[in-house]
Design a protein around this motif. Structure first.
Motif, short mmCIF file in Angstrom:
data_model
loop_
_atom_site.label_atom_id
_atom_site.label_comp_id
_atom_site.label_asym_id
_atom_site.label_seq_id
_atom_site.Cartn_x
_atom_site.Cartn_y
_atom_site.Cartn_z
N UNK A 48 22.50 15.08 -0.83
CA UNK A 48 22.18 16.38 -0.24
C UNK A 48 22.25 17.48 -1.29
N UNK A 49 23.25 17.41 -2.17
CA UNK A 49 23.37 18.40 -3.24
C UNK A 49 22.16 18.32 -4.17
N UNK A 50 21.73 17.11 -4.54
CA UNK A 50 20.58 16.94 -5.41
C UNK A 50 19.31 17.47 -4.75
N UNK A 51 19.18 17.24 -3.44
CA UNK A 51 18.03 17.77 -2.71
C UNK A 51 18.02 19.29 -2.77
N UNK A 52 19.21 19.88 -2.67
CA UNK A 52 19.30 21.33 -2.74
C UNK A 52 18.81 21.87 -4.08
N UNK A 53 19.00 21.10 -5.15
CA UNK A 53 18.51 21.53 -6.46
C UNK A 53 17.00 21.52 -6.53
N UNK A 54 16.36 20.70 -5.68
CA UNK A 54 14.90 20.61 -5.67
C UNK A 54 14.25 21.72 -4.86
N UNK A 55 15.02 22.36 -3.97
CA UNK A 55 14.45 23.45 -3.19
C UNK A 55 14.77 23.33 -1.71
N UNK A 56 14.37 24.35 -0.96
CA UNK A 56 14.67 24.41 0.47
C UNK A 56 13.91 23.36 1.26
N UNK A 72 27.34 -0.56 -6.12
CA UNK A 72 26.07 -0.28 -5.49
C UNK A 72 25.78 1.20 -5.33
N UNK A 73 26.76 1.96 -4.83
CA UNK A 73 26.51 3.37 -4.53
C UNK A 73 26.53 4.24 -5.78
N UNK A 74 27.57 4.11 -6.58
CA UNK A 74 27.74 5.01 -7.72
C UNK A 74 27.30 4.41 -9.04
N UNK A 75 27.26 3.08 -9.13
CA UNK A 75 26.80 2.46 -10.37
C UNK A 75 25.29 2.29 -10.44
N UNK A 76 24.66 2.12 -9.26
CA UNK A 76 23.21 1.89 -9.22
C UNK A 76 22.48 2.97 -8.43
N UNK A 77 22.89 3.21 -7.18
CA UNK A 77 22.15 4.10 -6.29
C UNK A 77 22.00 5.51 -6.80
N UNK A 78 23.12 6.16 -7.12
CA UNK A 78 23.05 7.56 -7.56
C UNK A 78 22.37 7.71 -8.92
N UNK A 79 22.74 6.92 -9.95
CA UNK A 79 22.03 7.08 -11.23
C UNK A 79 20.53 6.83 -11.12
N UNK A 80 20.13 5.83 -10.32
CA UNK A 80 18.71 5.56 -10.15
C UNK A 80 18.02 6.72 -9.45
N UNK A 81 18.67 7.30 -8.42
CA UNK A 81 18.11 8.46 -7.73
C UNK A 81 17.91 9.64 -8.66
N UNK A 82 18.89 9.90 -9.52
CA UNK A 82 18.78 11.00 -10.50
C UNK A 82 17.65 10.71 -11.49
N UNK A 142 9.88 12.38 -9.57
CA UNK A 142 9.51 11.89 -8.24
C UNK A 142 10.14 12.72 -7.14
N UNK A 143 11.00 13.68 -7.50
CA UNK A 143 11.58 14.59 -6.52
C UNK A 143 12.44 13.87 -5.49
N UNK A 144 12.34 14.36 -4.24
CA UNK A 144 13.15 13.79 -3.17
C UNK A 144 12.86 12.33 -2.89
N UNK A 145 11.61 11.92 -3.11
CA UNK A 145 11.27 10.50 -2.91
C UNK A 145 12.09 9.61 -3.84
#
Length: 453
Positions: free
Chosen positions: A251-259, A390-400, A408-411
């Protein structure tokens, strides 16, 4: 499994409905009040989620005792008593942390007024920590006895009470002073207290619970059992913290992308959170059914209970995924006016997010039920490691990486969440298939460990 799970699912939805009621009521005070309440609730949930994990250890321990001996009144009473002791012990540091909420918000760089409003909210809602966790201990006890319907009745009454308490304390009705934003927090505290008191009365006076005399000789300690609960509960608490924190980070990362991306994310995640209550309830039921079979050394029963819950959970989430993929606008219309020009960007993004959320749903259901299955075997440490990877070693770094580095933004962020959940789900199922190869923890009363061979 369904008879045990459906009251748990509805109880989870009832607890969610209380939060929704708070948001609706606070919304009448304006955008600033919603912002302060959101910040306050987010901070309050940090220690609360960890505490939930700690006290959830009560359920598999009680189920194991009752599976080993269905007349294990003394052992069950001691386990539940130490679960309540654990809730009391945890409340003290949680209160100290939450009492300093305003200072924490100021250190985060928030405006003084917003920090002050959010801090006043937290200083009222923090007192819900103890009764809520004690309620969860009692709920775990009655669930292990396969009588979860009483928790549903209590929560249903608390939902109604919460509506009235919000109306009275926020706006000053029924002769109460108008407390504004803190009034909603006090309503939550009173509702949590009502849930604990209501379930305590049921446990004390209704059959078949009263024969356990849960509150008898409450001062009697059982330190080996307390330590066993702590060892089992700490990894569960860590798993929940890893899972919840990655969604907060998203949610915080989405906020960086805009409203617009943040709004679309909020819609998609809200829809996903409602459907998640079903596999969450099935996971809780799996913990009980697997735990009972585990205590009875019924290897076939463990297998049947686990896979039954897994198929039901993943099957439901597959249907939910199809609805998200095939009818996204129907779901989005509950949150936004689809014809309003100013909403078009949010609607388009939400459609994309819901398509990814469809696959996300299946993986989320698999990991929720899989975690519950392993909890029934009191296997929590290795799943905790899986969650961290899974969550912090793969999911979050890959999302960033996908969201910001590859534009790719929010996608991209949602793909990261999907990947993280997928890894955890696969690892948990793999762990379950190898359940006969790890050593269960010893019994707190010194009994021989149970073998799955």
């Amino acid at each position: 499994m369904l008879l045990l799970a459906w009251p748990m699912v509805l109880t989870n939805l009832g607890q969610t409905a209380m939060t929704t009621t708070d948001v609706i009521m606070v919304g009448r005070l304006g955008a600033e009040a919603i912002a302060a309440a959101t910040l306050g609730t987010s901070l309050y949930f940090l220690p609360t989620i960890f505490g939930i994990g700690l006290v959830l250890a009560t359920s598999p321990m009680v189920a194991r005792e009752l599976g080993r001996n269905r007349f294990a009144v003394r052992e069950t009473r001691r386990t539940v008593r130490q679960g309540l002791w654990l809730a009391i012990a945890y409340a003290l540091p949680a209160w100290i942390f939450l009492w300093n909420a305003e200072s924490i918000f100021l250190l985060m760089g928030l405006a003084p007024k917003l920090a002050g409003d959010a801090g006043s909210y937290v200083r009222a809602v923090m007192w819900a920590t103890l009764p809520f966790h004690c309620y969860l201990v009692l709920r775990s006890f009655i669930s292990a006895l396969e009588r979860p319907g009483w928790a549903l009745i209590v929560v249903a009454g608390a939902v109604v009470f919460n509506v009235g308490a919000n109306w009275a304390l926020i706006f000053g009705h029924f002769g109460f002073p108008a407390l504004g934003l803190p009034g909603s927090a006090w309503a939550t505290t009173l509702s949590s207290t009502l849930m604990f008191v209501g379930l305590a009365l049921v446990v004390a006076f209704r059959r078949p619970f009263r024969r356990y005399s849960i509150f008898g000789r409450f001062w009697r300690s059982d330190w080996p059992r307390f330590v066993a609960l702590l060892k089992l509960g700490l990894p569960i608490a860590a798993i929940l913290t890893f899972e919840v924190s990655i969604f907060n980070a998203a949610a915080f990362l989405m906020g960086l992308l805009g409203t617009a991306p943040l709004a679309a994310h909020a819609i998609a995640i809200q829809i996903a959170s409602v459907t998640f209550m079903v596999p969450m309830g099935l996971g809780q039921a799996a913990t009980v059914r697997v735990g009972l079979a585990f205590g009875a050394e019924d290897t076939d029963g463990v297998t049947r209970a686990g896979w039954t819950a897994f198929v039901l959970g993943v099957g439901f989430m597959t249907v939910a995924a199809l609805v998200m993929i095939l009818a996204p606008t129907l779901l989005i219309s509950a949150f936004l006016d689809l014809d309003a020009p100013e909403n078009q960007v949010v609607v388009e993004l939400a459609i994309v997010f819901l398509a990814i959320a469809g696959l996300f749903q299946i993986m989320d259901g698999a990991q929720a039920v899989g975690s519950g299955m392993l909890r029934g075997l009191q296997d929590t440490t290795v799943p905790m490691i899986f969650a961290a990877i899974g969550y912090w070693g793969i999911g979050l770094p890959l999302g960033v990486l996908l969201g910001f580095k590859l534009d790719m933004g929010g996608t991209g962020i949602w793909i990261g969440l999907l990947a993280g959940l997928g890894v955890v789900a696969v690892l948990l199922v793999w762990r379950w298939t190898r359940r006969d190869r790890f050593k269960p923890p010893p019994l707190p009363d010194g009994g021989a460990p149970i073998s799955l061979h």
